[in-house]
Write a protein that holds these residues in place. Structure first.
Motif, PDB file in Angstrom:
ATOM      1  N   ALA A 166      -9.621  26.024  25.804  1.00 51.42           N
ATOM      2  CA  ALA A 166      -9.257  26.100  24.387  1.00 51.42           C
ATOM      3  C   ALA A 166      -9.757  27.407  23.788  1.00 51.42           C
ATOM      4  O   ALA A 166     -10.805  27.936  24.180  1.00 51.42           O
ATOM      5  CB  ALA A 166      -9.832  24.901  23.639  1.00 51.42           C
ATOM      6  N   LEU A 167      -9.007  27.949  22.830  1.00 50.32           N
ATOM      7  CA  LEU A 167      -9.267  29.304  22.349  1.00 50.32           C
ATOM      8  C   LEU A 167     -10.522  29.442  21.498  1.00 50.32           C
ATOM      9  O   LEU A 167     -10.930  30.568  21.189  1.00 50.32           O
ATOM     10  CB  LEU A 167      -8.046  29.814  21.574  1.00 50.32           C
ATOM     11  N   HIS A 168     -11.152  28.316  21.126  1.00 52.53           N
ATOM     12  CA  HIS A 168     -12.434  28.474  20.429  1.00 52.53           C
ATOM     13  C   HIS A 168     -13.521  28.968  21.380  1.00 52.53           C
ATOM     14  O   HIS A 168     -14.569  29.445  20.917  1.00 52.53           O
ATOM     15  CB  HIS A 168     -12.864  27.161  19.774  1.00 52.53           C
ATOM     16  N   ARG A 169     -13.269  28.896  22.654  1.00 54.19           N
ATOM     17  CA  ARG A 169     -14.237  29.397  23.636  1.00 54.19           C
ATOM     18  C   ARG A 169     -14.089  30.909  23.759  1.00 54.19           C
ATOM     19  O   ARG A 169     -13.458  31.428  24.682  1.00 54.19           O
ATOM     20  CB  ARG A 169     -14.041  28.703  24.980  1.00 54.19           C
ATOM     21  N   ARG A 170     -14.683  31.617  22.824  1.00 58.94           N
ATOM     22  CA  ARG A 170     -14.559  33.077  22.775  1.00 58.94           C
ATOM     23  C   ARG A 170     -15.339  33.762  23.905  1.00 58.94           C
ATOM     24  O   ARG A 170     -14.984  34.856  24.318  1.00 58.94           O
ATOM     25  CB  ARG A 170     -15.100  33.615  21.457  1.00 58.94           C
ATOM     26  N   GLY A 171     -16.443  33.149  24.315  1.00 61.62           N
ATOM     27  CA  GLY A 171     -17.273  33.761  25.345  1.00 61.62           C
ATOM     28  C   GLY A 171     -18.645  34.193  24.869  1.00 61.62           C
ATOM     29  O   GLY A 171     -19.537  34.431  25.685  1.00 61.62           O
ATOM     30  N   ARG A 228     -12.883  36.939  27.234  1.00 64.20           N
ATOM     31  CA  ARG A 228     -12.585  35.757  28.037  1.00 64.20           C
ATOM     32  C   ARG A 228     -11.330  35.961  28.884  1.00 64.20           C
ATOM     33  O   ARG A 228     -10.590  36.939  28.727  1.00 64.20           O
ATOM     34  CB  ARG A 228     -12.419  34.532  27.146  1.00 64.20           C
ATOM     35  N   ALA A 229     -11.101  35.002  29.774  1.00 71.99           N
ATOM     36  CA  ALA A 229      -9.908  34.990  30.619  1.00 71.99           C
ATOM     37  C   ALA A 229      -8.935  33.937  30.104  1.00 71.99           C
ATOM     38  O   ALA A 229      -9.298  33.044  29.328  1.00 71.99           O
ATOM     39  CB  ALA A 229     -10.286  34.694  32.061  1.00 71.99           C
ATOM     40  N   ARG A 281     -24.494  38.820  22.303  1.00 69.77           N
ATOM     41  CA  ARG A 281     -23.404  38.688  23.275  1.00 69.77           C
ATOM     42  C   ARG A 281     -22.061  39.077  22.666  1.00 69.77           C
ATOM     43  O   ARG A 281     -21.163  39.540  23.380  1.00 69.77           O
ATOM     44  CB  ARG A 281     -23.351  37.250  23.813  1.00 69.77           C
ATOM     45  N   ALA A 282     -21.921  38.877  21.345  1.00 66.98           N
ATOM     46  CA  ALA A 282     -20.677  39.235  20.662  1.00 66.98           C
ATOM     47  C   ALA A 282     -20.612  40.712  20.311  1.00 66.98           C
ATOM     48  O   ALA A 282     -19.576  41.186  19.827  1.00 66.98           O
ATOM     49  CB  ALA A 282     -20.522  38.398  19.388  1.00 66.98           C
ATOM     50  N   GLY A 283     -21.712  41.429  20.527  1.00 71.41           N
ATOM     51  CA  GLY A 283     -21.731  42.851  20.240  1.00 71.41           C
ATOM     52  C   GLY A 283     -21.905  43.191  18.781  1.00 71.41           C
ATOM     53  O   GLY A 283     -21.479  44.260  18.329  1.00 71.41           O
ATOM     54  N   VAL A 284     -22.547  42.308  18.013  1.00 71.15           N
ATOM     55  CA  VAL A 284     -22.767  42.577  16.592  1.00 71.15           C
ATOM     56  C   VAL A 284     -24.249  42.408  16.273  1.00 71.15           C
ATOM     57  O   VAL A 284     -24.976  41.674  16.934  1.00 71.15           O
ATOM     58  CB  VAL A 284     -21.930  41.643  15.691  1.00 71.15           C
ATOM     59  N   THR A 285     -24.680  43.119  15.242  1.00 69.98           N
ATOM     60  CA  THR A 285     -26.052  43.023  14.761  1.00 69.98           C
ATOM     61  C   THR A 285     -26.043  42.311  13.412  1.00 69.98           C
ATOM     62  O   THR A 285     -25.318  42.731  12.494  1.00 69.98           O
ATOM     63  CB  THR A 285     -26.687  44.412  14.606  1.00 69.98           C
TER      64      THR A 285
END
Length: 383
Positions: A166-171, A228-229, A281-285
């Motif tokens: 499911a697309l809520h699994r962003r990673g 994600r894949a 992990r999302a690359g944000v501060t």
């Protein structure tokens, strides 16, 4: 005589599903990307060129799943059903080796049960058997191709799941705190609240930081599917080079950082640690601080947006403590954030809505983890 299989008039015809109540947000999001969505119950329909399913998976924040329509037909008996299934062109989604999995949905149909569809599919595709995938509302069908057969009366629609998980699994959210909020729901709430990244945002009960990360990605114009894949990567027609180009264009569209402040607070130090790691992990501060929402004041000058997913009682804490907490939260929103807009998702319970005291707020029905909730939008010029 039953009509033959009808295929999409354009290169691709999609059904993009979303959570209950988020259809307007998904429609607006797809329109902003330059597409022409048609809102239907449970999501939107899209038509466009080859590869649209890849862009939809990559770029839509409010989407739960992207289904690629393979064909429509009518069948009044099992023999006709087998014939019509055999006529479907599956070559671009199935290699013909490992049998696909099927998810069957029957609605006012003369078909006596899903077993008829499974048997007809196995015969049509010359395989020993077809595995049952079950409903795909929440999770994916696992490895391999998953096809969905929706039956309305004698009308059949066959689609391929292009998403997988499911697309809520962003990673990025590999850890959760108490009362987690699905990423797609958080993104939908932000869009319904009119967030565009140009004004500050505050989450006074940030938990694992889902609202904060989704807001940061929206402000940065960062595509939600970059980490994600997807199921379509195993299709025989998949072009890895073209997909790499799509991802590269999405990366190039992203800004290096949000343009306005994003602040998160929580009284639980462990939750703040989880939010910090998820953000990394999302690359944000993120600006995160341990503070009680009941005494919080705006950290920067407004106007801005306060977005909050407070405890529900069924998930965290004791239900008898909730009215007092909601009254205090309402006071914070009115006094500590005067002039700001607010978006609050809470249980669909009149006593809690009353305790929050957001007079004049727009109220929308939504679901969070299967729980009936209300989304209250305060201080918004919305219709």
């Amino acid at each position: 005589m039953d009509a033959p299989v009808t295929r999409a008039r354009t290169d691709e015809q999609l059904f993009v599903s979303t959570l209950p109540g988020l259809e307007p947000a998904l429609e607006a999001e797809a329109s902003a990307l330059g597409w022409k969505p048609r809102r239907v119950d449970g999501g939107v329909e899209l038509e466009g060129p080859a590869g649209l399913h890849q862009d939809a998976n990559l770029r839509l924040r409010c989407a739960s799943r992207v289904l690629l329509r393979l064909g429509h037909f009518r069948a009044g008996d099992s023999d006709t059903l087998s014939d019509r299934l055999a006529e479907l062109d599956l070559s671009h989604v199935w290699d013909g080796r490992s049998p696909p999995k099927l998810s069957v949905s029957l609605n006012r149909s003369p078909v006596p049960g899903p077993d008829v569809v499974f048997s007809a599919a196995a015969y049509a595709w010359n395989v020993p058997s077809v595995e049952r995938a079950g409903p795909l509302d929440e999770e994916g069908g696992g490895p391999g191709l998953t096809l969905l057969v929706r039956v309305d009366g004698d009308a059949f629609t066959v689609s391929a799941d292009t998403s997988g998980d499911a697309l809520h699994r962003r990673g990025y959210r590999q850890e959760v705190s108490r009362a987690p909020l699905r990423e797609t729901l958080a993104a939908g709430i932000l869009r319904l609240a009119g967030y565009d990244g140009t004004q500050p945002l505050v989450d006074p009960m940030c938990g694992s930081g889902t609202f904060l990360v989704e807001a940061a990605w929206m402000a940065m114009r960062r595509a939600p599917g970059l980490l994600r894949a997807f199921a379509f990567e195993s299709f025989p027609s998949f072009d890895a080079q073209a997909w790499a180009g799509r991802k590269a264009r999405a990366e190039a569209d992203a800004l290096p950082a949000p343009g306005a402040a994003i602040h998160g607070y929580d009284i639980n130090a462990g939750s703040l640690g989880t939010a910090r790691r998820n953000a990394r992990r999302a690359g944000v501060t993120l600006a995160l601080e341990r503070q009680d929402a009941r005494t919080l004041k705006a950290p920067v000058k407004g106007p801005g947006l306060v977005v909050v997913n407070p405890p529900y009682g069924k998930r965290v804490g004791e239900a008898e403590d909730l009215p007092a907490l909601y009254r205090a939260l309402g006071n914070t929103l009115r006094q500590g954030f005067a002039g700001w807009r607010a978006a609050v998702i809470l249980p669909d319970e009149a006593a809690l809505v009353k305790a929050l005291g957001l007079t004049g707020a727009r109220s929308l029905p939504v679901k969070n983890g299967g729980l009936k909730c209300r989304l209250l939008l305060s201080g918004l010029d919305v219709t």
